[in-house]
Motif scaffolding. Structure first.
Motif, PDB file in Angstrom:
ATOM      1  N   PHE A 202      -3.646  15.942  15.174  1.00 42.06           N
ATOM      2  CA  PHE A 202      -2.270  15.956  14.692  1.00 42.06           C
ATOM      3  C   PHE A 202      -2.232  16.745  13.388  1.00 42.06           C
ATOM      4  O   PHE A 202      -3.062  16.527  12.502  1.00 42.06           O
ATOM      5  CB  PHE A 202      -1.757  14.540  14.431  1.00 42.06           C
ATOM      6  N   VAL A 203      -1.278  17.643  13.267  1.00 43.88           N
ATOM      7  CA  VAL A 203      -1.091  18.423  12.052  1.00 43.88           C
ATOM      8  C   VAL A 203       0.327  18.182  11.532  1.00 43.88           C
ATOM      9  O   VAL A 203       1.290  18.270  12.278  1.00 43.88           O
ATOM     10  CB  VAL A 203      -1.323  19.929  12.306  1.00 43.88           C
ATOM     11  N   HIS A 204       0.430  17.851  10.269  1.00 43.93           N
ATOM     12  CA  HIS A 204       1.701  17.514   9.623  1.00 43.93           C
ATOM     13  C   HIS A 204       2.397  16.300  10.250  1.00 43.93           C
ATOM     14  O   HIS A 204       3.629  16.301  10.419  1.00 43.93           O
ATOM     15  CB  HIS A 204       2.664  18.705   9.650  1.00 43.93           C
ATOM     16  N   PRO A 205       1.656  15.238  10.579  1.00 44.09           N
ATOM     17  CA  PRO A 205       2.385  14.063  11.089  1.00 44.09           C
ATOM     18  C   PRO A 205       3.376  13.500  10.084  1.00 44.09           C
ATOM     19  O   PRO A 205       4.369  12.877  10.483  1.00 44.09           O
ATOM     20  CB  PRO A 205       1.259  13.064  11.389  1.00 44.09           C
ATOM     21  N   HIS A 206       3.159  13.757   8.786  1.00 46.18           N
ATOM     22  CA  HIS A 206       4.089  13.220   7.778  1.00 46.18           C
ATOM     23  C   HIS A 206       5.483  13.822   7.902  1.00 46.18           C
ATOM     24  O   HIS A 206       6.429  13.304   7.317  1.00 46.18           O
ATOM     25  CB  HIS A 206       3.539  13.451   6.365  1.00 46.18           C
ATOM     26  N   ARG A 207       5.622  14.882   8.678  1.00 48.58           N
ATOM     27  CA  ARG A 207       6.936  15.487   8.889  1.00 48.58           C
ATOM     28  C   ARG A 207       7.665  14.867  10.085  1.00 48.58           C
ATOM     29  O   ARG A 207       8.709  15.382  10.496  1.00 48.58           O
ATOM     30  CB  ARG A 207       6.775  16.992   9.108  1.00 48.58           C
TER      31      ARG A 207
END
Length: 269
Positions: free
Chosen positions: A67-72
């Motif tokens: 997962f890349v940029h899950p904070h978005r």
């Protein structure tokens, strides 16, 4: 691995010298259990947060993409959890000790199940292109990790060299397509971490990992990247940045090409 551990009072000195420090048990067992459960349930239910690394469908990483940029993605629990932890005062406190006031630039989650390939040696700021400063990674072990299940390998002191230009990686050993040339004489350190330990390292530190050769051990990790607030530009992929108070920040985009010559293309985080 013990040489990477440090007492809190000398973390800045050790970071300046080695480019990498280990803070043991920064997160509690209960917090680690929550992270492990939330992200594993997310990938088993929906892989849409997964980054396309162009792996073949039969590759285990097609089932467990990073997962890349899950904070978005505040619409899912994994996204809300990543965003909260990205600005957690314990993690951000160490970041601030090391590089001063900072912004969050990226969140990532790696699952790395048994048989999964590793990631070739690389330097993070090749991709972030933060300037004139560099980035800092906070690599949180969600499972106990060592050589067998593909724990990180680092080269202490390598942050003092310039960013190196990539070459083709061995596809049998690495899911990522590029690596950097490192002399065989460079002192490689295989990390051994317990779940809840956090490894902080400089954006120019050479690091990577080998395949997970264990029979039944995942090597899950939650990773955040930060850049100093004094940075004036960063690659567009990482904008907007996240301020410690949670609001989003925009700075200038770095020019394409990075340090490896005109025409070099950034193909991933």
């Amino acid at each position: 691995m013990t040489q990477l551990m440090t007492e809190r009072q000398d973390i800045t000195e050790r970071y300046l010298s080695d480019g990498v420090i280990l803070i043991p048990q920064l997160l509690s067992p209960a917090e680690i259990a929550e992270i492990r459960t939330v992200f594993t349930e997310q990938v088993e239910a929906d892989r849409s947060l997964g980054f396309d690394d162009h792996v073949p469908s039969e590759d285990i990483l097609a089932r467990f993409p990073r997962f890349v940029h899950p904070h978005r993605h505040p619409e899912v629990e994994a996204g809300r959890l990543a965003r909260r932890l990205m600005t957690d005062r314990r993690i951000f406190g160490v970041v601030t000790e090391l590089i001063g006031p900072a912004y969050g630039a990226q969140s990532m989650f790696y699952f790395k199940p048994p048989t999964a390939r590793g990631q070739a040696l690389h330097q993070d700021n090749l991709f972030l292109q933060a300037h004139p400063e560099t980035c800092l990674a906070a690599w949180i072990a969600i499972d106990d990790c060592d050589a067998e299940n593909g724990g990180l390998m680092v080269i202490p002191g390598s942050h003092q060299i310039q960013i190196l230009c990539p070459e083709d990686a061995d596809p049998d050993e690495s899911f990522s397509r590029a690596t950097i040339p490192v002399p065989e004489s460079a002192p490689r350190v295989q990390t051994e971490m317990k779940a809840g330990d956090v490894l902080f390292f400089h954006g120019s530190l050479v690091h990577g990992s080998r395949s997970n050769t264990s029979a039944d051990r995942f090597r899950r990790s939650l990773i955040f990247h930060y850049i100093p607030q004094t940075s004036v530009e960063v690659a567009q992929f990482y904008i907007p940045l996240l301020h410690p108070d949670g609001h989003e920040v925009t700075i200038a985009e770095s020019a394409e090409g990075g340090p490896c010559g005109e025409g070099w293309v950034n193909t991933g985080p």
